[in-house]
Design a protein around this motif. Sequence first.
Motif, PDB file in Angstrom:
ATOM      1  N   MET A   1       0.838  -1.173   0.000  1.00  0.00           N
ATOM      2  CA  MET A   1       0.000   0.000   0.000  1.00  0.00           C
ATOM      3  C   MET A   1       0.881   1.234   0.000  1.00  0.00           C
ATOM      4  SD  MET A   1       0.134   1.662   3.192  1.00  0.00           S
ATOM      5  CE  MET A   1      -1.442   2.477   3.187  1.00  0.00           C
ATOM      6  N   SER A   2       0.276   2.352  -0.350  1.00  0.00           N
ATOM      7  CA  SER A   2       1.024   3.605  -0.364  1.00  0.00           C
ATOM      8  C   SER A   2       0.188   4.680   0.316  1.00  0.00           C
ATOM      9  CB  SER A   2       1.363   4.014  -1.800  1.00  0.00           C
ATOM     10  OG  SER A   2       0.172   4.222  -2.535  1.00  0.00           O
ATOM     11  N   PHE A   3       0.850   5.767   0.679  1.00  0.00           N
ATOM     12  CA  PHE A   3       0.145   6.885   1.288  1.00  0.00           C
ATOM     13  C   PHE A   3       0.846   8.164   0.864  1.00  0.00           C
ATOM     14  CE2 PHE A   3       3.640   6.067   4.031  1.00  0.00           C
ATOM     15  CZ  PHE A   3       3.949   7.263   4.664  1.00  0.00           C
ATOM     16  N   SER A   4       0.206   9.286   1.117  1.00  0.00           N
ATOM     17  CA  SER A   4       0.782  10.565   0.734  1.00  0.00           C
ATOM     18  C   SER A   4       1.810  10.987   1.779  1.00  0.00           C
ATOM     19  CB  SER A   4      -0.313  11.627   0.609  1.00  0.00           C
ATOM     20  OG  SER A   4       0.256  12.900   0.382  1.00  0.00           O
ATOM     21  N   ALA A   5       3.086  10.848   1.450  1.00  0.00           N
ATOM     22  CA  ALA A   5       4.147  11.237   2.377  1.00  0.00           C
ATOM     23  C   ALA A   5       4.101  12.731   2.654  1.00  0.00           C
ATOM     24  CB  ALA A   5       5.504  10.842   1.798  1.00  0.00           C
ATOM     25  N   THR A   6       3.776  13.513   1.629  1.00  0.00           N
ATOM     26  CA  THR A   6       3.727  14.966   1.800  1.00  0.00           C
ATOM     27  C   THR A   6       2.618  15.359   2.763  1.00  0.00           C
ATOM     28  OG1 THR A   6       4.551  15.273  -0.452  1.00  0.00           O
ATOM     29  CG2 THR A   6       3.501  17.163   0.616  1.00  0.00           C
ATOM     30  N   GLU A   7       1.437  14.765   2.584  1.00  0.00           N
ATOM     31  CA  GLU A   7       0.314  15.093   3.477  1.00  0.00           C
ATOM     32  C   GLU A   7       0.599  14.640   4.899  1.00  0.00           C
ATOM     33  OE1 GLU A   7      -4.494  14.215   3.901  1.00  0.00           O
ATOM     34  OE2 GLU A   7      -3.439  13.757   2.034  1.00  0.00           O
ATOM     35  N   ALA A   8       1.156  13.455   5.056  1.00  0.00           N
ATOM     36  CA  ALA A   8       1.464  12.947   6.391  1.00  0.00           C
ATOM     37  C   ALA A   8       2.504  13.813   7.083  1.00  0.00           C
ATOM     38  CB  ALA A   8       1.957  11.505   6.304  1.00  0.00           C
ATOM     39  N   ALA A   9       3.450  14.366   6.316  1.00  0.00           N
ATOM     40  CA  ALA A   9       4.523  15.163   6.898  1.00  0.00           C
ATOM     41  C   ALA A   9       4.004  16.421   7.588  1.00  0.00           C
ATOM     42  CB  ALA A   9       5.538  15.542   5.820  1.00  0.00           C
ATOM     43  N   PHE A  10       2.800  16.883   7.197  1.00  0.00           N
ATOM     44  CA  PHE A  10       2.241  18.104   7.791  1.00  0.00           C
ATOM     45  C   PHE A  10       1.365  17.822   9.006  1.00  0.00           C
ATOM     46  CE2 PHE A  10       3.528  19.719   3.697  1.00  0.00           C
ATOM     47  CZ  PHE A  10       3.898  21.027   3.975  1.00  0.00           C
ATOM     48  N   GLU A  11       1.275  16.572   9.423  1.00  0.00           N
ATOM     49  CA  GLU A  11       0.417  16.222  10.553  1.00  0.00           C
ATOM     50  C   GLU A  11       0.837  16.952  11.821  1.00  0.00           C
ATOM     51  OE1 GLU A  11      -2.676  14.495  12.684  1.00  0.00           O
ATOM     52  OE2 GLU A  11      -2.298  14.592  10.513  1.00  0.00           O
ATOM     53  N   GLY A 194       7.255  -2.131   2.056  1.00  0.00           N
ATOM     54  CA  GLY A 194       6.801  -1.395   0.889  1.00  0.00           C
ATOM     55  C   GLY A 194       6.741   0.106   1.065  1.00  0.00           C
ATOM     56  N   LEU A 195       7.130   0.592   2.241  1.00  0.00           N
ATOM     57  CA  LEU A 195       7.054   2.033   2.515  1.00  0.00           C
ATOM     58  C   LEU A 195       8.430   2.654   2.742  1.00  0.00           C
ATOM     59  CD1 LEU A 195       4.015   2.182   4.976  1.00  0.00           C
ATOM     60  CD2 LEU A 195       4.034   2.617   2.517  1.00  0.00           C
ATOM     61  N   PHE A 196       9.478   1.945   2.367  1.00  0.00           N
ATOM     62  CA  PHE A 196      10.830   2.431   2.661  1.00  0.00           C
ATOM     63  C   PHE A 196      11.051   3.834   2.103  1.00  0.00           C
ATOM     64  CE2 PHE A 196      15.365   2.903   1.871  1.00  0.00           C
ATOM     65  CZ  PHE A 196      15.914   2.483   3.067  1.00  0.00           C
ATOM     66  N   TRP A 197      10.848   4.007   0.812  1.00  0.00           N
ATOM     67  CA  TRP A 197      11.112   5.314   0.205  1.00  0.00           C
ATOM     68  C   TRP A 197      10.080   6.371   0.589  1.00  0.00           C
ATOM     69  CZ3 TRP A 197      15.818   5.936  -0.928  1.00  0.00           C
ATOM     70  CH2 TRP A 197      16.589   4.889  -1.428  1.00  0.00           C
ATOM     71  N   MET A 202       8.996  11.283   3.584  1.00  0.00           N
ATOM     72  CA  MET A 202       8.236  11.941   4.640  1.00  0.00           C
ATOM     73  C   MET A 202       9.161  12.489   5.718  1.00  0.00           C
ATOM     74  SD  MET A 202       5.285  10.270   7.056  1.00  0.00           S
ATOM     75  CE  MET A 202       6.504   9.354   8.022  1.00  0.00           C
ATOM     76  N   ALA A 203      10.172  11.706   6.094  1.00  0.00           N
ATOM     77  CA  ALA A 203      11.117  12.142   7.124  1.00  0.00           C
ATOM     78  C   ALA A 203      11.915  13.360   6.661  1.00  0.00           C
ATOM     79  CB  ALA A 203      12.055  10.997   7.492  1.00  0.00           C
ATOM     80  N   ILE A 204      12.280  13.382   5.383  1.00  0.00           N
ATOM     81  CA  ILE A 204      13.037  14.526   4.853  1.00  0.00           C
ATOM     82  C   ILE A 204      12.192  15.796   4.897  1.00  0.00           C
ATOM     83  CG2 ILE A 204      14.047  15.501   2.758  1.00  0.00           C
ATOM     84  CD1 ILE A 204      15.006  12.679   2.060  1.00  0.00           C
ATOM     85  N   ILE A 205      10.926  15.676   4.478  1.00  0.00           N
ATOM     86  CA  ILE A 205      10.036  16.846   4.487  1.00  0.00           C
ATOM     87  C   ILE A 205       9.811  17.332   5.916  1.00  0.00           C
ATOM     88  CG2 ILE A 205       7.720  17.685   3.948  1.00  0.00           C
ATOM     89  CD1 ILE A 205       7.659  15.605   1.679  1.00  0.00           C
ATOM     90  N   GLY A 207      11.677  16.746   8.517  1.00  0.00           N
ATOM     91  CA  GLY A 207      12.938  17.243   9.055  1.00  0.00           C
ATOM     92  C   GLY A 207      13.240  18.650   8.581  1.00  0.00           C
ATOM     93  N   PHE A 208      12.945  18.932   7.313  1.00  0.00           N
ATOM     94  CA  PHE A 208      13.169  20.283   6.783  1.00  0.00           C
ATOM     95  C   PHE A 208      12.271  21.293   7.498  1.00  0.00           C
ATOM     96  CE2 PHE A 208      11.905  23.667   3.815  1.00  0.00           C
ATOM     97  CZ  PHE A 208      13.150  24.250   3.592  1.00  0.00           C
ATOM     98  N   MET A 209      11.008  20.928   7.701  1.00  0.00           N
ATOM     99  CA  MET A 209      10.092  21.851   8.384  1.00  0.00           C
ATOM    100  C   MET A 209      10.506  22.060   9.841  1.00  0.00           C
ATOM    101  SD  MET A 209       6.365  20.976   6.760  1.00  0.00           S
ATOM    102  CE  MET A 209       6.365  19.256   7.297  1.00  0.00           C
ATOM    103  N   ALA A 210      10.986  21.004  10.487  1.00  0.00           N
ATOM    104  CA  ALA A 210      11.484  21.147  11.856  1.00  0.00           C
ATOM    105  C   ALA A 210      12.693  22.076  11.888  1.00  0.00           C
ATOM    106  CB  ALA A 210      11.835  19.780  12.432  1.00  0.00           C
ATOM    107  N   PHE A 211      13.550  21.958  10.877  1.00  0.00           N
ATOM    108  CA  PHE A 211      14.713  22.834  10.787  1.00  0.00           C
ATOM    109  C   PHE A 211      14.291  24.294  10.637  1.00  0.00           C
ATOM    110  CE2 PHE A 211      17.608  25.161   7.936  1.00  0.00           C
ATOM    111  CZ  PHE A 211      18.745  25.195   8.731  1.00  0.00           C
ATOM    112  N   VAL A 212      13.267  24.534   9.813  1.00  0.00           N
ATOM    113  CA  VAL A 212      12.782  25.905   9.620  1.00  0.00           C
ATOM    114  C   VAL A 212      12.246  26.469  10.939  1.00  0.00           C
ATOM    115  CG1 VAL A 212      11.032  27.322   8.474  1.00  0.00           C
ATOM    116  CG2 VAL A 212      12.306  25.597   7.167  1.00  0.00           C
TER     117      VAL A 212
END
Length: 276
Positions: A1-11, A194-197, A202-205, A207-212
């Motif tokens: 299965m897949s999910f929106s990494a971008t949407e999840a990153a804003f949780e 199946g969710l490695f990438w 998601m972690a990169i996004i 992490g970037f927002m946390a850095f900001v």
Amino acid sequence: MSFSATEAAFEGFRVTRHHPMAVLAWALVSLVAVLGMAFIAMPILAPVADEFRGLLASGFTTEPSAAMSARFSYAAMATIPVSLVMQAILLPAIYRAMRQSGGDRFGFLRLGHDELRVFGAQVIVTLVSLLVSQGGEMLGTLAGGAGGAGLALLVEVVVMLASLYLSVRLVLVAPAAFAQGRIDLKAGWTATAGLFWPLIGMAIIAGFMAFVVMLLLGIVALPITVGMTGGAAGPAGLIAAGGLLIILSLALAMTTVILVAPFMVAYREARAPARA
């Protein structure tokens, strides 16, 4: 299965927006943790305090000495238990806030079985990471002695990739421990299949927002830091130090939410077919 990494990153931002008072409560927990880590680290760093102040005043234009680097490594290791306790308290609170729309008089903070399970899960993951890291250093040293710098570099790259793989595959162990009411390494491991990438993205996004967020709060704290390095003493120095601790604690709480919340979303999405 897949999910929106971008949407999840804003949780994390959604949790912060819906529960601002809870974030302040989490900042208080972070403040206690920061004070505890400072209490542990200060005696370890005391012998290199003058060198650190010199580096801070010069803007870190010179390389720290080997003794200073070693002292900071020792301090980081010594403060791991306090960090794990803080995470064991904050992570379940964040998870509870994610599933409730209303507020909570204690900021969703509890001291119970959930916290113990998350603590146990975090300890296991941390021990695995430390074993891989320390084992990798030993292998690199042995490889360097046996086959030279080239072989040592190859071993270091392999260990780094193995550490990354294990980190991603174990990143949902804590959410699984909270959601299932037990520590289940297999559940956390299989949830990442199946969710490695997507998880890395998601972690990169996040992490970037946390850095900001850290950068913005660092800008707010800059005048206080300059005042302290300028030798502010007496009540002014105490007020500056207190203000810096408050900003640091708030930054720690906010970045924790930003970095933690997306992985509970990922776990829920990964388990969705099993619930259907």
